[in-house]
Write a protein that holds these residues in place. Structure first.
Motif, PDB file in Angstrom:
ATOM      1  N   SER C  56       0.824  -1.119   0.060  1.00  0.00           N
ATOM      2  CA  SER C  56       0.023  -0.050   0.096  1.00  0.00           C
ATOM      3  C   SER C  56       1.028   1.183   0.093  1.00  0.00           C
ATOM      4  N   VAL C  57       0.307   2.389   0.012  1.00  0.00           N
ATOM      5  CA  VAL C  57       1.084   3.696  -0.183  1.00  0.00           C
ATOM      6  C   VAL C  57       0.321   4.716   0.841  1.00  0.00           C
ATOM      7  N   ASN C  58       1.400   5.913   1.015  1.00  0.00           N
ATOM      8  CA  ASN C  58       0.863   6.954   1.785  1.00  0.00           C
ATOM      9  C   ASN C  58       0.368   6.826   3.000  1.00  0.00           C
ATOM     10  N   ALA C  59       1.327   6.059   3.919  1.00  0.00           N
ATOM     11  CA  ALA C  59       1.165   6.385   5.487  1.00  0.00           C
ATOM     12  C   ALA C  59       1.844   7.684   5.932  1.00  0.00           C
ATOM     13  N   ILE C  60       0.813   8.648   6.014  1.00  0.00           N
ATOM     14  CA  ILE C  60       1.399  10.124   6.349  1.00  0.00           C
ATOM     15  C   ILE C  60       0.861  10.781   7.356  1.00  0.00           C
ATOM     16  N   ARG C  61       1.449  11.442   8.239  1.00  0.00           N
ATOM     17  CA  ARG C  61       1.054  12.224   9.281  1.00  0.00           C
ATOM     18  C   ARG C  61       1.081  13.679   9.150  1.00  0.00           C
ATOM     19  N   THR C  62      -0.063  14.303  10.045  1.00  0.00           N
ATOM     20  CA  THR C  62      -0.112  15.864   9.712  1.00  0.00           C
ATOM     21  C   THR C  62       0.969  16.605  10.538  1.00  0.00           C
ATOM     22  N   ASP C  63       1.783  17.656   9.969  1.00  0.00           N
ATOM     23  CA  ASP C  63       2.853  18.238  10.604  1.00  0.00           C
ATOM     24  C   ASP C  63       2.186  18.811  11.858  1.00  0.00           C
ATOM     25  N   GLU C  64       2.700  18.419  13.134  1.00  0.00           N
ATOM     26  CA  GLU C  64       2.189  19.013  14.143  1.00  0.00           C
ATOM     27  C   GLU C  64       3.263  18.618  15.361  1.00  0.00           C
TER      28      GLU C  64
END
Lengths: 511, 485, 95
Positions: C56-64
């Motif tokens: 799968s792709v795109n395990a991304i987190r918010t910049d915080e």
């Protein structure tokens, strides 16, 4: 290129500067302006106490895993677009393995064969014409995590080194150029333009003192010897933490490599790539003190991360957030505001705040029906001289300049209308700045009033009467002597328009 | 009935109703560990205080009428390669003998949130590298069925703990068979979930693309119960799958009629022990009587599984274990300068097998060798995955032996490490391809050692694995047998 | 291949005394010989490597930015620190 050509001392001695081409490629590390690190939520704020901005992830504790920061990705794509790079729809992560105490995992997460930004270019030019305008090719730009800071004992006493991991994991975009630069000046121009672009698109604070923009240069020489071209061993010069340092280090390397080659004749195939550091105090590069293995980074895909896919729509959406680019603004200022290249550069190099301010002033002046003949140029003179001087003296940004663009535009319009002259105008500006006064209040405070034509004629007649000696000189052909009369007129009435005084006197004495 | 003979599901039920307190239950198992650990070495640490505190809280919560969580009061033994906040976590290595993680692995948090109580950390081969537990840097765990035999590895301590009834449930991790092979050797049920099904956050990595955490229990039912808590997406693990979790408990009771079971010829060829073969064949018959049908399938590239595994796993390990460098959380050898600190620390505190695999991986990734080793092995890995994808077009499960033999003796493979590596011959392919697989007891050899049956399923179809395993266990009692020790 | 063990040990930062090098070398060669069966294996030309067991792709987190860990907790496992920094032996070799 001849890799193995052996040269004689005589051949080397015969080489002149004209036979030597300097070859420079740059690797620029840009710290992207995110709140949190590339793979964890620790803050990226600069200047905190050692090891207070760390967590299990960025200290590489066993069991921890990275998760990519979305904003870092977006800023990388935005930068790539501003540098005309092909943005990858599919990008992945690789591990660069090496041991160093400020690299907690024993590998750096970087991008090897699928960087987020592919080939692009950046145009450099010199307003003074020191080199020709041309495109410098960018090989790639990839995301990676920063290492921490090692503080070494430099006394030679072999005391322990201290490690601070606050910076570890900070997102960096490494921008790599092709070996396209041919002089130290070009390298400096590239860096200057790059920094300007990064500032315009707001992806980094580019603070070099804080390490937000760091540069390494790969330098060598191509030397023509009897029709053959020989390359000298490449030196990678690190620790270039100002543009001046970059320029000087490259200049120094050019000189050093020629000197060394003339002595030993060693070519690129005879010696490995050398890492050198720039010693700012002694203005020279020195060979790195640390022992080096032949680098074998054993890159392989990071199994803790998965690929990132970005659609063209998403890339376009990021592109649409780029409001201003210096190159476009240069064209606009030259074509729509009639500025010369040099004046354009003065304004554009100050950043988008000053450009916007300038345009407000110029637009106001243009629309004011004041009869200004070259509003663009007039506004540029005032902004470049008066406004920028103030910002410099006060060490503040354009946002803190106390006078709005419209107010300055109005002031210039009043000068153009002939309400008062430029010198008087500067008094008004000083008054506005000093007392935070608006234009009308400043004019009133200085007692500036329009002088009607009857008054001018009366005053000129008085001067003619009282200065017959000078009048005779003028009549005798020494017209420039009228200048001293203008001074006297201004003493009698500071609001009087000097040009008008000159015209009236000459008319009255019949010249 | 003794507390330790109750199933996990039964324990949770009794604690929930107040028939048994969490404190009593925890005390009971902690006592078992105290009694038996000197003999079988299943645990590296037991968590008396933390467990007692946790049990008290669970009991208070139940007394207050609060919902105690699906695993309330259930004692769980956790493999020592999984980080537990405030509890020493060594991964079976001298390198980490003093390491106290400041954080819980995601699955530990999930277990605690579900009311489970961590009672101890189980023994393992150092950094999960081994198939016998002999590579534990501290002491080996012993097979409860016969202390002269290994419990298998690397999750040998977890298998021993469950088989010897020192814990109703244990957590293991499986990189090439490290849950299933010891489950097979110790006669328990062990599930390696689909890659990405259970968070790896907090699992000290051996080979990141192969590692997966899973439950080790006595029955498939208990396995389903624990799996329900372990499974699910974790935002801290990028390789964790955003896929919904099935209702495993509900799946158990479905009949097997219509189920197609693939039998892979290669799993029954040369090297398979005769007694193992016989037990597995009997198991096939049981499944048939339950309504399943069998189909012969081929997985031609799985014969290269061990070779691909012994390239890929060491490559990843060589990088994963670079962080153990003497700077931040490991022990450190005395040294004059940095380079010496690195090389002495890593020579002194890593065991021989770990050093060997690091060197293998370092070599395979080094300049000039990458294509021939890592890249080629990763292509073979694709072929193996393709084999599975194709097979699962026509079958629901693939059945075979878990291990070619029953538990071998200590030191049996000392002279020939490759023979030991071949203990994973049937298990590595599930790791390479990412499919889930379970090992359940299906008989005993003439020496009284357990035989394991392996079932493999489509990605994210743990439900069918558990269903078939549970249905099989309704017809057999192998999983209910207990060793004397 | 004769210096394989020593070269690799150096790259992996594992001290390998000369008297042990030969045995380690033999051990490594045994496994390498086994895995070299892959080299001879012919595969379809267009086969893509399979690097991770999940595609799968795109395990991304918010910049915080979130609070970091207390420094003493982070440094508590360090073999040598002064309460502020990790300390390591000098990077430079005795010259």
């Amino acid at each position: 290129m001849n890799q193995t050509l052996e040269t004689t001392q005589a051949q080397r001695d015969a080489v002149t500067d004209a036979d030597v081409t300097l070859i420079v490629g740059l690797e620029v590390h840009v710290q992207l302006d995110t709140q949190s690190k590339l793979f964890c939520n620790c803050s990226t704020a600069y200047g905190a106490d050692a090891n207070t901005q760390t967590c299990p992830v960025c200290t590489g504790m066993p069991g921890t895993l990275p998760v990519i920061n979305q904003r870092a990705l977006k800023l990388a794509i935005k930068t790539g677009l501003a540098l005309n790079c092909k943005i990858a729809n599919y990008t992945k992560w690789d591990r660069k393995n090496y041991f160093y105490p400020d690299l907690p995992k024993g590998y750096q997460i970087s991008q090897f064969d699928k960087p987020i930004c592919g080939e692009g270019h950046l145009t450099i030019s010199d307003a003074k014409g020191a080199f020709e305008t041309r495109d410098i090719q960018i090989e790639r730009a990839h995301l990676e995590e920063d290492a921490g800071k090692s503080i070494h004992d430099e006394t030679g006493a072999q005391k322990p080194s201290k490690i601070d991991l606050n910076r570890t994991g900070t997102p960096l975009l490494e921008i790599v150029t092709k070996p396209d630069l041919r002089s130290a000046e070009e390298a400096k121009a590239f860096l200057t333009e790059l920094k300007l672009i990064l500032t315009y698109i707001d992806v980094s604070d580019c603070n070099m003192q804080e390490g937000s923009l760091r540069c390494d240069a790969n330098v060598n020489l191509h030397i023509k010897v009897d029709g053959e071209k020989i390359a000298t061993p490449i030196a990678e010069v690190k620790n270039l933490n100002s543009f001046r340092a970059a320029e000087r280090a490259i200049g120094y390397e050019a000189e050093r490599q020629l000197r060394v080659w003339k002595k030993d004749g060693l070519g690129i195939a005879d010696a490995p790539k050398q890492t050198r550091g720039w010693d700012d105090a002694n203005q020279k590069t020195t060979k790195s003190r640390e022992k080096e293995d032949a680098a074998d980074y054993r890159y392989f895909p990071d199994p803790d991360l998965i690929a990132v896919e970005t659609t063209d729509e998403e890339i376009n959406a990021i592109g649409s957030t780029i409001e201003y680019l210096p190159s476009k603004l240069r064209t606009e200022l030259m074509e729509s505001y009639g500025l010369e290249a040099y004046d354009t550069e003065v304004i554009v190099s100050q950043g988008i705040g000053v450009v916007t301010y300038y345009k407000t002033v110029a637009d106001f002046l243009t629309k004011s029906a004041s009869g200004s003949k070259s509003p663009g140029k007039t506004a540029s003179n005032w902004v470049a001289q008066e406004v920028l001087r103030y910002l410099n003296e006060q060490n503040c940004a354009i946002g803190d300049y106390p006078i709005s663009g419209d107010q300055l535009g109005e002031l210039l319009a009043r000068i153009a209308k002939g309400d008062f002259d430029q010198t008087r105008g500067k008094d008004v500006l000083a008054q506005m700045l000093e007392n935070r006064a608006d234009l009308e209040a400043a004019i009133e405070k200085l007692g500036i009033k329009a002088v009607d034509s009857g008054e001018v004629e009366a005053l000129c007649q008085q001067i003619i009467d009282e200065n017959q000696g000078v009048i005779e000189q003028i009549k005798g052909g020494k017209v420039q002597a009228v200048g001293s009369l203008i001074g006297k007129a201004k003493k009698l009435n500071p609001n009087i328009n000097p040009n008008l005084v000159k015209e009236t006197i000459l008319k009255q004495i019949g010249i | 009935m003794q507390i330790e003979q109750l199933s996990a599901a039964e324990l949770v039920k009794r604690i929930g109703t107040g028939e048994l307190t969490a404190a009593q239950c925890t005390d009971h198992f902690l006592g078992k560990i105290r009694d038996k650990n000197d003999d079988n070495g299943a645990f590296l640490a037991q968590c008396d205080e933390q467990a007692a505190d946790a049990a008290k809280q669970i009991d208070a919560s139940i007394a207050a009428g609060k919902s105690p969580g699906p695993l309330a009061g259930l004692p769980v033994a956790v493999k020592d390669g999984i980080c537990t906040a405030g509890i020493t976590t060594t991964a079976g290595s001298k390198m980490l003998s003093e390491f106290v993680p400041p954080y819980d692995a995601t699955i530990v948090s999930r277990l605690k949130d579900a009311g489970a109580i961590v009672i101890g950390k189980t023994n393992m081969d150092e950094f999960a590298m081994g198939s016998s537990n002999e590579n534990s840097a501290f002491h080996p765990a012993k097979n409860p069925w016969n202390h002269d035999h290994v419990p298998g590895g690397s999750s040998g301590g977890s298998a021993t703990a469950v088989a010897a009834a020192m814990a109703p449930v244990a957590i293991g991790s499986d990189t090439g068979g490290s849950i299933r092979q010891p489950a097979s050797f110790c006669g328990i049920t062990g599930l390696k979930p689909t890659y990405g099904r259970v968070s790896r956050y907090g699992l000290i990595a051996f080979a990141s693309s192969l590692d997966q955490i899973g439950p080790m229990t006595r029955s498939a039912e208990d396995c389903a119960l624990v799996m329900q808590t372990l499974a699910g997406h974790d935002k801290n693990d990028s390789t964790s799958a955003p896929v919904d979790v099935a209702d495993y408990m509900a799946a158990l009771e479905k009949p097997l009629s219509g189920l197609k079971v693939g039998i892979c010829k290669q799993h029954f060829e040369e090297g398979l022990g005769e007694e193992v073969r016989a037990s597995v064949n009997d198991a096939i018959d049981v499944l048939k009587t339950l309504g399943a049908s069998t189909v012969e399938i081929e997985l031609p590239y799985t014969q290269y599984g061990i070779a691909a595994y012994y390239v890929i796993a060491p490559c990843e390990a060589s990088s994963n274990l670079s962080r153990f460098d003497g700077v931040r959380y490991t022990n450190r050898a005395a040294a004059e300068n940095l380079e010496e600190m690195y090389s002495k620390t890593r020579a002194e505190f890593f065991g021989e097998e770990v050093k060997k695999r690091i060197m293998l991986g370092t070599h395979a990734l080094s300049s000039g060798y990458y294509d021939a080793y890592y890249l080629k092995a990763s292509k073979v890995r694709r072929m193996i995955k393709n084999d599975y994808d194709k097979a699962f077009e026509s079958v629901d499960l693939i059945l075979g032996p878990t291990v070619p033999t029953t538990a071998f003796k200590f030191n049996q493979h000392a002279a020939d490490p490759l023979a030991m590596y071949l203990a994973d011959i049937y298990t590595v392919a599930a790791n390479l391809s990412g499919v889930p697989a379970i090992s359940i007891p299906c008989g005993f050899d003439s020496a009284g050692l357990p035989v394991g049956l392996q079932l493999q399923a489509r990605r994210f179809d743990e439900a069918t694995l558990l269903q078939a395993a549970h249905q099989y266990q309704t017809q057999t009692d192998w999983h209910q047998r207990s060793p004397q020790s | 291949m004769s210096n394989l063990a020593q070269n690799v040990a150096k790259l992996a930062r594992i001290d390998l005394p000369d008297d042990k090098a030969e045995a380690v070398q033999e051990d490594l060669e045994k496994v390498l010989k086994y895995v070299q069966q892959l080299e001879a294996l012919e595969l379809p030309e267009d086969i893509e490597p399979f690097f991770g067991a999940i595609e799968s792709v795109n395990a991304i987190r918010t910049d915080e930015a979130q609070p970091s860990y207390p420094r003493e907790e982070i440094l508590s496992n360090a073999p040598d620190s002064d309460g502020q920094f990790y300390k390591v032996p000098s990077v430079f070799e005795q010259s």
